[in-house]
Design a protein around this motif. Structure first.
Motif, PDB file in Angstrom:
ATOM      1  N   ASN A 105       0.839  -1.190   0.000  1.00 34.32           N
ATOM      2  CA  ASN A 105       0.000   0.000   0.000  1.00 34.32           C
ATOM      3  C   ASN A 105       0.879   1.247   0.000  1.00 34.32           C
ATOM      4  OD1 ASN A 105      -1.760   2.097   0.548  1.00 34.32           O
ATOM      5  ND2 ASN A 105      -2.872   1.009   2.151  1.00 34.32           N
ATOM      6  N   PRO A 106       0.806   2.088  -1.036  1.00 32.55           N
ATOM      7  CA  PRO A 106       1.669   3.285  -1.069  1.00 32.55           C
ATOM      8  C   PRO A 106       1.373   4.284   0.041  1.00 32.55           C
ATOM      9  CG  PRO A 106       0.057   3.335  -2.860  1.00 32.55           C
ATOM     10  CD  PRO A 106      -0.040   1.976  -2.231  1.00 32.55           C
ATOM     11  N   ARG A 107       0.247   4.132   0.713  1.00 29.95           N
ATOM     12  CA  ARG A 107      -0.034   4.995   1.871  1.00 29.95           C
ATOM     13  C   ARG A 107       0.722   4.533   3.110  1.00 29.95           C
ATOM     14  NH1 ARG A 107      -5.076   4.484  -0.702  1.00 29.95           N
ATOM     15  NH2 ARG A 107      -5.934   6.462  -1.440  1.00 29.95           N
ATOM     16  N   VAL A 108       1.194   3.297   3.071  1.00 30.99           N
ATOM     17  CA  VAL A 108       1.954   2.754   4.193  1.00 30.99           C
ATOM     18  C   VAL A 108       3.441   2.724   3.889  1.00 30.99           C
ATOM     19  CG1 VAL A 108       2.302   0.712   5.655  1.00 30.99           C
ATOM     20  CG2 VAL A 108      -0.009   1.349   4.930  1.00 30.99           C
ATOM     21  N   ARG A 110       6.375   4.154   1.583  1.00 34.16           N
ATOM     22  CA  ARG A 110       6.746   5.254   0.690  1.00 34.16           C
ATOM     23  C   ARG A 110       8.202   5.131   0.269  1.00 34.16           C
ATOM     24  NH1 ARG A 110       7.374   9.622   3.233  1.00 34.16           N
ATOM     25  NH2 ARG A 110       6.851   9.044   5.387  1.00 34.16           N
ATOM     26  N   GLU A 139       4.157   3.301   9.403  1.00 34.63           N
ATOM     27  CA  GLU A 139       4.697   3.598   8.072  1.00 34.63           C
ATOM     28  C   GLU A 139       6.077   2.969   7.888  1.00 34.63           C
ATOM     29  OE1 GLU A 139       2.620   7.975   7.251  1.00 34.63           O
ATOM     30  OE2 GLU A 139       4.754   7.849   7.669  1.00 34.63           O
TER      31      GLU A 139
END
Length: 306
Positions: A105-108, A110, A139
């Motif tokens: 998940n790119p929200r998690v 980066r 993150e």
């Protein structure tokens, strides 16, 4: 009637993934396949046989499935993880970062790849431009090059004075200890390739129009200054390999093995476990017999050329 592939175990799931969901992986792998025939011939002659494609993808998918478990654990526990990827130009840092983040998940998770510092940033505390990109709880941040630019390219290319480099070496151990004390897990990888391997990869980029954008004047200078980079790397290891954030060296001449080894090692450093997830059910669509779908003008549609 049953589906073509009856997924009843992890092994069956991997088989199904191999058969049905590899288009994206093959697309990424094209970066290694669109070489001129001559360069390909020379490259393959200089390398031992790599992993068979099916075996590589099977392991890649298995490790990516574990990375999803790691991601879920990080979110559930509020962990903070920073992974630094360093190495010579063309060492394969970008390739492994792509595979790590590919199914996450790119929200998690980066990826941070900062450009050269601006004139304003050059006047700041050296670590200041990196701090805003550090993770919050839940993150993972992957740095494609990091604050170790100062010990490598900035030093070798003369963008930093010896006084600045010396100050960096004094500061960075305490900076990383501060990160660890604050609850951030710091992992540092150095991708190592031989002189001959870097030369071959640069030649591949020169002769492959799809890879020429990867070559910069700085990359070409790194060939000229190979020995200076080697000395800089050795001092960097000597002065920044601390117990709280040690260096891990990934042999990178074989790209596929390097990716799998790095992913497997990263997972081994984390005390993650599978997190129980709520069962997901698909709700029924609301059906209105009086609804009629509007006809949209054809010019709104992308032409179907394929």
């Amino acid at each position: 009637m049953t589906d073509e592939y009856d997924v009843t175990s992890d092994e069956d799931w991997l088989d199904a993934e191999l058969k049905n969901a590899l288009d994206e992986d093959y697309e990424i792998e094209l970066e290694d396949a669109v070489l001129s025939l001559e360069i390909r011939r020379i490259y393959e002659r200089a390398h031992p046989a790599s992993l068979p494609r099916a075996e590589y993808f099977r392991e890649l998918l298995r490790l990516q499935a574990e990375l999803i478990k790691l991601q879920d654990w990080v979110v559930a526990t509020g962990e903070k993880v920073v992974v630094l990827f360093e190495g010579r130009d063309s060492a394969g840092k970008g390739g492994v970062i792509k595979r790590i983040a590919q199914r996450l998940n790119p929200r998690v998770v980066r990826t941070v790849a900062l450009p050269a510092p601006s004139d304003r940033e050059k006047t700041q505390w050296y670590f200041q431009r990196y701090v805003p990109h550090l993770p919050a709880g839940g993150e993972i941040v992957l740095f494609d090059r990091s604050w170790y630019n100062r010990a490598g390219v900035e030093r070798v290319m003369g963008f930093a004075s010896e006084d600045q480099v010396e100050q960096f070496f004094k500061d960075v151990p305490e900076f990383e200890r501060m990160l660890v004390r604050s609850g951030i897990r710091v992992v540092k990888y150095w991708f190592s390739i031989t002189d001959e391997e870097q030369q071959m990869r640069f030649l591949m980029r020169i002769h492959d129009p799809l890879k020429q954008w990867k070559l910069s004047p700085m990359d070409l200078q790194s060939r000229v200054r190979w020995e200076q980079y080697t000395k800089a790397k050795e001092e960097m290891f000597d002065r920044t390999n601390i117990d709280e954030a040690p260096w891990y060296i990934v042999p990178g001449n074989d790209k596929k093995r390097a990716r799998l080894n790095c992913m497997d090692h990263l997972l081994s450093l984390m005390p993650y476990h599978e997190v129980e997830q709520e069962e997901v059910t698909l709700p029924q669509r609301v059906f209105n017999p009086e609804y009629e779908r509007a006809v949209l003008p054809p010019e709104l549609y992308v032409p179907s050329k394929y």
